[in-house]
Design a protein around this motif. Structure first.
Motif, mmCIF file in Angstrom:
data_model
loop_
_atom_site.group_PDB
_atom_site.id
_atom_site.type_symbol
_atom_site.label_atom_id
_atom_site.label_comp_id
_atom_site.label_asym_id
_atom_site.label_seq_id
_atom_site.Cartn_x
_atom_site.Cartn_y
_atom_site.Cartn_z
ATOM 1 N N ARG A 108 1.112 -1.192 -0.404
ATOM 2 C CA ARG A 108 -0.585 -0.205 -0.332
ATOM 3 C C ARG A 108 1.356 1.128 -0.287
ATOM 4 N N TRP A 109 0.475 2.172 -1.196
ATOM 5 C CA TRP A 109 1.879 2.931 -1.300
ATOM 6 C C TRP A 109 1.018 4.526 -1.713
ATOM 7 N N ARG A 110 1.782 5.516 -1.500
ATOM 8 C CA ARG A 110 0.903 6.680 -1.764
ATOM 9 C C ARG A 110 2.254 7.390 -3.212
ATOM 10 N N ARG A 111 1.648 8.020 -4.084
ATOM 11 C CA ARG A 111 2.852 8.686 -5.181
ATOM 12 C C ARG A 111 3.254 10.146 -3.832
ATOM 13 N N ILE A 112 4.421 10.187 -4.639
ATOM 14 C CA ILE A 112 5.250 11.592 -4.088
ATOM 15 C C ILE A 112 5.289 12.684 -5.498
ATOM 16 N N SER A 113 4.749 13.411 -5.738
ATOM 17 C CA SER A 113 4.354 14.042 -6.076
ATOM 18 C C SER A 113 5.548 15.044 -6.470
ATOM 19 N N PHE A 114 6.286 16.063 -7.884
ATOM 20 C CA PHE A 114 7.619 16.208 -6.828
ATOM 21 C C PHE A 114 7.845 17.273 -6.537
ATOM 22 N N ASP A 115 6.195 18.190 -6.163
ATOM 23 C CA ASP A 115 5.782 19.078 -4.930
ATOM 24 C C ASP A 115 5.738 18.630 -3.634
ATOM 25 N N SER A 116 6.192 17.481 -3.185
ATOM 26 C CA SER A 116 5.905 16.204 -2.291
ATOM 27 C C SER A 116 5.128 15.945 -1.659
ATOM 28 N N ALA A 117 3.351 16.500 -2.763
ATOM 29 C CA ALA A 117 2.306 16.552 -2.232
ATOM 30 C C ALA A 117 2.230 15.075 -2.476
ATOM 31 N N HIS A 118 0.926 14.672 -1.059
ATOM 32 C CA HIS A 118 1.313 13.100 -1.455
ATOM 33 C C HIS A 118 0.055 12.656 -2.436
ATOM 34 N N GLY A 119 0.068 11.238 -3.103
ATOM 35 C CA GLY A 119 -1.083 11.659 -3.893
ATOM 36 C C GLY A 119 -2.422 10.391 -2.943
ATOM 37 N N ALA A 120 -3.209 9.943 -3.303
ATOM 38 C CA ALA A 120 -4.196 8.503 -3.140
ATOM 39 C C ALA A 120 -3.570 7.490 -2.747
ATOM 40 N N LEU A 121 -4.237 6.845 -1.836
ATOM 41 C CA LEU A 121 -3.648 5.667 -1.265
ATOM 42 C C LEU A 121 -3.698 4.639 -2.738
ATOM 43 N N ALA A 122 -2.787 3.529 -3.680
ATOM 44 C CA ALA A 122 -2.896 3.285 -3.823
ATOM 45 C C ALA A 122 -2.554 1.472 -3.913
ATOM 46 N N THR A 123 -3.052 0.877 -3.923
ATOM 47 C CA THR A 123 -2.480 -0.471 -3.418
ATOM 48 C C THR A 123 -2.452 -1.420 -5.069
ATOM 49 N N THR A 124 -1.149 -2.210 -4.456
ATOM 50 C CA THR A 124 -0.243 -3.250 -5.413
ATOM 51 C C THR A 124 -0.231 -4.684 -4.769
ATOM 52 N N THR A 125 -0.299 -5.423 -5.989
ATOM 53 C CA THR A 125 -0.164 -6.902 -5.131
ATOM 54 C C THR A 125 1.335 -7.561 -6.053
ATOM 55 N N PHE A 126 2.130 -7.929 -5.365
ATOM 56 C CA PHE A 126 2.873 -8.693 -5.963
ATOM 57 C C PHE A 126 2.951 -10.697 -5.686
ATOM 58 N N PRO A 127 2.331 -10.887 -6.737
ATOM 59 C CA PRO A 127 2.081 -12.705 -5.899
ATOM 60 C C PRO A 127 3.364 -13.277 -5.954
ATOM 61 N N LEU A 128 3.555 -14.208 -4.830
ATOM 62 C CA LEU A 128 4.615 -14.807 -4.650
ATOM 63 C C LEU A 128 5.341 -15.665 -5.795
ATOM 64 N N PRO A 129 5.857 -15.898 -6.689
ATOM 65 C CA PRO A 129 6.421 -16.778 -7.879
ATOM 66 C C PRO A 129 5.589 -18.117 -7.923
ATOM 67 N N PRO A 130 6.221 -19.006 -8.708
ATOM 68 C CA PRO A 130 5.430 -20.093 -8.380
ATOM 69 C C PRO A 130 6.761 -21.068 -8.301
ATOM 70 N N LEU A 131 6.526 -22.202 -7.810
ATOM 71 C CA LEU A 131 7.945 -22.717 -6.749
ATOM 72 C C LEU A 131 8.304 -23.685 -8.005
ATOM 73 N N HIS A 132 9.522 -24.531 -7.799
ATOM 74 C CA HIS A 132 9.609 -25.483 -8.903
ATOM 75 C C HIS A 132 10.646 -26.203 -7.559
ATOM 76 N N PRO A 133 10.711 -26.942 -6.935
ATOM 77 C CA PRO A 133 11.421 -28.082 -6.119
ATOM 78 C C PRO A 133 12.088 -28.808 -6.842
ATOM 79 N N PRO A 134 12.902 -28.493 -6.414
ATOM 80 C CA PRO A 134 14.779 -29.952 -7.320
ATOM 81 C C PRO A 134 14.220 -31.020 -7.067
#
Lengths: 164, 1285
Positions: free
Chosen positions: B1099-1125
């Motif tokens: 969960r993050w916000r943009r920081i503009s050049f004028d240091s203003a903060h943008g709206a809250l945004a959520t980015t998700t990163f799924p865990l990688p698929p696993l390949h057990p040897p």
């Protein structure tokens, strides 16, 4: 002896049935008569075109159109639908189709060369002119080469006929 | 055809005389014949006598027979039908035949006497030198039959009544008596027919009852014998039968009699041939001198004449027999001999009665020959004969003094053409087909070859094959009627010229000339032309109502003939119709003579309106105008105008030349194709006269220029200039400014000189402005001529008046003196489009790119009204579709949200100078890339709208074709927004083997439930590195791992649960999180990737050049698929990390066989290491482990007592898999691999120090080494223990 052909008149008619050029070679004859012959031939030509369409014929030569009084009228249609009509003096002898076709070919060539003249369109508006106008313009009295070529053919037909 | 004796032309057929079919008149029922007929029918009591009489079956039968016999054949010239029919002539029973010879047989001199028609008989019309007369044919067609059919009633006794049998005898006697009478009557007739070899046939009519009578046969035999009839086909019996059966009877009667008829005519032919032969053999023919013939100048018939006579007769008899070819031959012989006779004036002196007769005969024979050829479809031969006939007689005529300069000649020629045409017309009505020259029969290769072969063999004859004699091409009869009409015209010309030179009295009194004076040539010509016209119409292909051009030509001739004959009103009617086509097809050469003729007619009719109309049209065409006399036409017009009064003076005579050429060639040229409202559009109108026609004397009073729609028209009035001034070739007239206003305006008036000389031009120059958007053009120009009481208006439509065959671009007049033009090469030069001035709207768009994927990215649209009007502004936004993978993008503005288009976001009304800011939110997902947005800002002026709509609706409510006049301007902007990811993530996964003991092979737990095989579980450690790439940095609020545990993967723990990443991070900052996941690979599909068991939520916000903060945004990163040897045989060495001196530590080795199918044969050896005797080892030094089945494991434990401090290495252990060694030794035993490499003890099994173990994914083994150098695998040799004191 092959029959001596005598070319009495030649007419070029545009696809829209407007006259392009009508030349008569018969001396002392009523020129108007050949205008009428050219105009009335269009009827027969229309008929022939319909027949050609029906039989899927692509022949340009339309054969003898009709005989009237002292002339036999033959027709030819170029692939771009310009009609060429010639009136041969009527004699009681066989006219070989090959001879007539040769005359038509020569006339067609003369016409093609005339239409290819780029100066026909020198004053034309860029997008407003139509090809039909160009065709008609080719027969204008301003362009003498076409007339001269046609006249030469007319002379040559008589000359060839008598020479052979 | 009517000019020839019909006998010489009709088709001949066998002649049958029929007698005895007279129906008795109904009012005289008691004639003997009807009395006998009356008796037999049984009288029914219900039928009144009168009705019986009328319906007497025999009367009905007679009537029907007459009708059937007469109806079957019409006397006609064209009758090619070859069915065996007779020409039936109804006669009396006792009709006499004409005498065969002048003297009766009983008189003396009978043998030397001749037929009454013979030239040798003095009383004959042919005496002494006639050839053949129509009366001879008439004799054979009406007076002498080939068969004679006699209809008779046979006597029928009334039916025997009961009780009257005793009368039988009487009845028979009566019958016999009656039959004898009948036979006698027949015999009487038979006597006269026998004299002439005519077959006699009797038809006995009897009732139906009679046919069944047994005595009938005997009676018939008796009658035949008594009467002397032939045994064959001479006696028929007919009872009253139906109509159809009558037909059958008539047919069979004729069939039976046809043969005798042919025989009859053959006999005639033979007789004539004998005579002819006798003639030709006699070298010197003795003229039988007749006492009466010797007087006078008449000379007897010459041998040639006799030949003609006999040949003609033989031809006729052959024609009777239906033998066309024989007839043709004889006719031709007769004709050629006739030609020889004509060749000599000694034989046939011209202009005598016999000469004229012979001429008629020659013409008639020609008709016959032509007809016979045509029966046989020999068109070329027929025409060749016809033409030859005309040519030969034309030559003869010259010699006879009636050559081409005489009306006689043309009259004769016209008749030839006409007869031929009539013959063809009759023929085409029945069987004749006019051949078409086209399409020619397609020559196949074979026929072509044959033709070439023929050509080489036959020489000249090939021309017949390769071509056509146009003179011998048969055409429809219309052509020949036309020729006849033309000849009649010539005849009239010759006659008129003869009339003029009427000086010589002997000529004017000649009977031919007197006759000719009575002839109405024009009526004949008219009739012929009309026939030709009808035929041309019939033969022309029907194309709707479009009359054929050939018929128009004939119509023109007809009109001319009407004109010549003074029927001007008829001529005018024709001219009107013909002119239409000629105008449309712009055949001016044909139109000119027509117009002048028409005008002459109009003059004759005194129709001044029409005259003026035609004169104006002729002026427009320049008909009859010549460069030498350009004023001729206008002088005519002026003369008419000044000398006459129009039919109506209170209204103008409108001369509409829209179908033909206009009086002046005009062109309208606007300088610009488009102007803003209220701006003047310069325009020029050129009006030019023809180069060879002068209009200088025609007083045009005014010229009205009508624009389309509401534009006030302009009227140019003529001012009389000095008449002597020369008309300038180019004259420029300023018509000023014309303003289109909503209120109806008065026409503007301008004055100028309206005179055109030869080829002169008047240019009307001005400018037009409109307050409303519209299309402005000149709709028409109206020229008005007022002369005395005349008021003529000539409207001209500018577009149509430009000759379409001119390739000249319209020109713009730049300077008058000298005239200089600028060509206008635009197509739309004839009009100008008036449009609203576009609004001045300023649109600026600002955003702080790039946009980050996942956030709501704001774009600001600033619309400023810099115009001086208040404008309604709406915004449309279109998000262009992208091709970026998985990109689902949204735009949102106000309350609308869409993936593509947001329409009509109203910004309200903007006062001049104000602006409005609109915020557009762009939401991007998916991959990075450009997002393209089209922004359209539409402004609409309210003020002008109200002004514009009210007047148009009130003044021109009936013009729906006008587009709605909305003053709207659209401003378009397109922006491309770069979208990037704010954070990048990289995952690194390593795997560890579990160290706890595996369940045994036979452990029951293995088989329980769905639980995965714990034995194969691997521990995965995923290290995720998040790199901030947003150029301006972002503020991270939290990073959470949301777990999504599955059967295959379970998150054991995660470092992010405890770490706090909250804070502002700049570009390039990296954050890391580790999580442990227990993974159970699928035994069946070991290669299948196991989906990651959760995802990081940032969960993050943009920081503009004028240091203003943008709206809250959520980015998700799924865990990688696993390949057990996957694993094979592995040895796991577990040693404690630290030890204390002299305190024993366990060293445990677990050998695990993870191979799915092979068992393992393992030996373990503890290698004593001299260098590092740091431990005292107790346990197995060297030994073999039990065989390990797949999935089994075995432990060996050593006790180590450290005897040295520091980081010491534990003794190295070597585990060997003997399986391959066993195989090799087996192979050597068999003597296969004797010379191979030295036999090893076995494969060394890898020993893994479980404390350090971290395996990477199987496929990353090769590539991932450089990326994670910290992860190492240690060999057992390198197992160290820190021994503490």
């Amino acid at each position: 002896m092959p029959p001596q052909l005598k070319l009495n008149a030649v007419a070029f008619v545009s696809p829209q049935n407007h006259p392009i050029l009508i030349r008569t070679f018969a001396q002392g004859q009523d020129e108007l008569k050949y205008h009428y012959i050219a105009h009335t031939s269009l009827d027969v030509i229309d008929e022939r075109i319909a027949a050609a369409l029906a039989s899927k014929s692509t022949d340009c030569y339309l054969n003898l159109l009709y005989t009237m009084e002292d002339v036999a009228v033959y027709g030819y249609i170029t692939p771009l639908k310009v009609k060429i009509i010639i009136a041969l003096a009527l004699t009681d002898s066989v006219v070989r189709d090959a001879d007539v076709i040769t005359i038509f070919r020569a006339l067609h060539t003369a016409y093609r060369q005339a239409v290819a003249n780029p100066f026909l369109k020198v004053n034309a508006p860029i997008d407003g002119y139509n090809d039909h106008a160009t065709l008609l313009q080719a027969g204008n009295s301003k362009w003498r080469a076409f007339r001269k070529r046609v006249d030469d053919i007319g002379k040559a037909v008589g000359a060839v006929g008598s020479a052979t | 055809m009517n000019s020839y004796p019909p006998e010489l032309l009709v088709q001949l057929a066998p002649v049958m005389f029929v007698a005895g079919l007279e129906v008795p008149p109904p009012h005289q029922p008691q004639t003997p014949a009807s009395a006998s007929a009356h008796a037999p029918p049984p009288k029914t009591p219900t039928t009144p006598a009168q009705q019986t009489q009328r319906q007497d079956p025999f009367n009905v039968l007679s009537t029907r027979l007459r009708d059937a016999l007469l109806a079957q054949r019409k006397v006609a010239i064209w009758q090619p039908d070859k069915s065996k029919t007779f020409q039936v002539v109804l006669v009396d029973k006792d009709v006499p035949f004409p005498p065969r010879k002048m003297l009766r047989p009983d008189e003396p001199g009978h043998s030397s006497s001749h037929s009454p028609l013979s030239p040798l008989t003095p009383s004959s019309p042919l005496h002494p030198d006639g050839l053949i007369a129509p009366i001879w044919i008439r004799k054979h067609t009406t007076l002498v039959p080939s068969v004679f059919v006699l209809f008779m009633r046979i006597y029928e006794s009334p039916p025997p009544l009961p009780g009257q049998e005793q009368n039988e005898k009487e009845r028979e006697a009566e019958e016999r008596r009656r039959d004898t009478e009948l036979a006698a009557e027949i015999a009487q007739r038979k006597k006269s027919t026998n004299e002439r070899n005519i077959k006699l046939t009797a038809v006995l009519m009897a009732s139906r009852r009679m046919l069944d009578d047994p005595t009938l046969d005997a009676r018939l035999t008796f009658i035949r014998r008594q009467s002397g009839l032939d045994p064959r086909a001479a006696l028929f019996v007919l009872s009253p039968v139906s109509q159809a059966e009558i037909g059958d009877f008539v047919r069979s009667l004729q069939e039976a009699l046809y043969e005798p008829a042919l025989e009859y005519y053959t006999n005639h032919s033979k007789r004539v041939r004998r005579k002819r032969n006798r003639h030709s053999q006699a070298s010197v023919y003795q003229m039988p001198i007749s006492p009466l013939a010797s007087a006078g100048i008449a000379r007897p018939l010459r041998p040639e004449g006799w030949t003609v006579r006999y040949e003609y007769k033989m031809a006729c008899f052959a024609e009777f027999r239906g033998e066309d070819q024989v007839a043709l031959k004889h006719y031709q012989d007769a004709y050629s001999t006739l030609i020889i006779m004509f060749g000599s004036t000694a034989i046939l002196p011209p202009r005598t009665k016999r000469w004229a007769e012979a001429k008629v005969l020659a013409d008639c024979i020609t008709v016959k020959i032509v007809k016979l050829y045509l029966y046989n479809n020999e068109h070329a031969l027929a025409l060749s004969h016809q033409n030859g006939h005309m040519r030969k007689f034309a030559d003869f005529s010259r010699g006879w003094g009636i050559g081409e300069e005489t009306f006689e000649f043309w009259s004769w020629l016209a008749r030839q053409h006409r007869v031929f045409a009539e013959l063809l017309e009759q023929g085409t009505r029945s069987t004749l087909k006019i051949p078409s020259a086209y399409p020619p029969p397609a020559p196949s290769a074979a026929t072509m070859a044959a033709q070439v072969l023929e050509a080489t063999q036959m020489g000249l004859d090939t021309m017949r094959v390769l071509g056509l004699n146009p003179n011998q091409a048969l055409q429809h009869p219309g052509f020949y009627y036309y020729m006849a009409a033309r000849c009649t015209e010539r005849r009239r010309e010759r006659f008129l010229s003869a009339l003029e030179s009427d000086g010589e009295p002997q000529q004017s009194n000649a009977p031919g000339f007197v006759n000719e004076k009575k002839v109405d040539h024009l009526t004949i010509a008219l009739e012929l032309y009309t026939r030709a016209y009808e035929l041309f119409k019939k033969w022309s292909p029907q194309q709707g109502n479009n009359p054929g051009r050939l018929t128009l030509w004939i119509a023109y001739r007809i009109a001319q003939t009407y004109h010549d004959s003074g029927k001007f009103d008829m001529a005018v009617r024709f001219f009107e119709r013909i002119a239409r086509t000629y105008r449309r097809e712009s055949w001016q050469s044909l139109l000119h003579p027509l117009l002048s003729q028409w005008y002459k007619c109009a003059q004759q009719l005194g129709d001044v309106d029409l005259s003026v109309r035609l004169l104006v049209e002729m002026l427009a065409y320049g008909t009859n105008a010549s460069p030498e006399d350009p004023d001729a036409l206008q002088d005519d017009l002026l003369a008419v105008l000044q000398s006459t009064v129009p039919s109506a003076t209170d209204e103008p005579l409108v001369i509409d030349l829209s179908e033909s050429k206009s009086l002046l060639s005009t062109s309208v040229v606007f300088w610009e194709p488009e102007v803003d409202v209220g701006v003047l559009a310069p325009v020029q109108i050129h009006l030019s006269s023809l180069p060879h026609v002068s209009l200088s004397s025609v007083s045009f009073t005014s010229l009205a220029i009508h624009f389309n729609s509401d534009v006030p028209s302009v009227i140019v009035k003529h001012v009389q200039a000095d008449p002597d001034t020369k008309i300038a070739s180019v004259q420029r007239v300023d018509i000023g400014e014309i303003n289109v206003s909503p209120a109806p305006a008065e026409p503007q008036e301008v004055v100028s000189v309206l005179r055109w000389g030869r080829g002169s031009t008047i240019v009307l120059a001005g400018s037009v402005a409109s307050d409303l958007p519209m299309h402005l053009s000149v709709s028409k120009l109206v020229l008005t001529i007022k002369e005395r009481s005349w008021w003529i208006e000539v409207p001209i439509v500018p577009e149509a008046s430009r000759p379409d065959d001119s390739l000249m671009a319209p020109k713009w007049l730049c300077t008058v003196d000298p005239p200089q033009y600028l060509p206008m090469r635009r197509e739309d030069h004839t009009g100008v489009r008036v449009r609203y001035r576009s609004h001045r709207i300023h649109v600026s768009i600002s955003h702080n790119g790039p946009a980050y994927i996942g956030e709501d990215f704001p774009v600001e649209i600033d619309v400023t009204n810099t115009d001086d009007r208040e404008l309604d502004v709406t915004v449309d936004v279109l998000l262009q579709p992208t091709e970026i993978d998985e990109a689902v993008n949204y735009i949102a503005m106000d309350d609308q949200r869409s993936t593509s288009l947001i329409k009509t976001i109203s910004c309200g009304s903007l006062a001049p100078g104000t602006s409005i800011l609109k915020k557009l939110v762009l939401t991007n997902t998916g991959g990075a890339g450009e997002r393209v947005i089209d922004i359209s800002v539409q402004s609409e002026s309210h003020a002008s709208n109200t002004v514009a709509s009210t007047p148009t609706s009130s003044t021109t409510p009936t013009t729906p074709s006008h587009p709605p006049l909305v003053d709207r301007t659209e401003t378009l902007r397109t922006i491309a927004v770069e979208a990037i990811h704010p954070i990048k993530v990289a995952h690194q996964a390593t795997y560890r083997r579990p160290t706890r003991a595996q369940p045994g092979l036979a452990d029951l737990e293995t088989f329980e439930g769905v639980k995965k095989d714990e034995a194969s579980a691997v521990e995965a450690i995923v290290t995720s590195t998040l790199t901030v790439v947003a150029p301006a940095g972002i503020e991270i609020e939290s990073i959470l791992l949301s777990r999504k545990n599955t059967d295959d993967a379970t998150i054991v723990d995660c470092s992010a649960d405890t770490d706090d990443f909250n804070g502002e991070w700049l570009s390039g900052d990296e954050l890391s999180s580790r999580c442990r996941i227990s993974v159970v690979p699928d035994e069946d599909e070991p290669d299948r990737a196991i989906p990651g068991a959760g995802e990081y939520e940032v969960r993050w916000r943009r920081i503009s050049f004028d240091s203003a903060h943008g709206a809250l945004a959520t980015t998700t990163f799924p865990l990688p698929p696993l390949h057990p040897p996957s694993d094979g045989l592995v040895a796991l060495l577990d040693a404690p990390t630290t030890a204390h001196l002299h305190q024993p530590i366990p060293l445990r080795l677990t050998v695990r066989n993870r191979h799915p199918s092979r068992s393992a044969n393992v030996t373990v050896r503890l290698e004593p290491d001299a260098a590092t005797d740091a431990f005292i080892v107790s346990g197995l030094r060297h030994g073999r482990m039990p065989i390990l089945l797949p999935g089994a494991e075995e432990n060996i434990t050593w006790n180590l007592i450290p005897v040295e401090c520091g980081l010491v290495r534990v003794p190295s252990i070597k585990v060997l898999d003997r399986r391959s060694a066993v195989q090799i030794s087996q192979q050597t035993e068999q003597g296969i691999a004797g010379q191979g490499p030295p036999v090893q003890e076995g494969d060394e099994v890898r020993i893994v120090d479980v404390r350090w173990e971290a395996r990477r994914e199987a496929e990353e083994d090769g590539v991932g080494k450089g990326a994670l150098p910290a992860v190492k695998t240690f060999k057992a040799n390198d197992v160290f223990v820190l021994v503490l004191p």
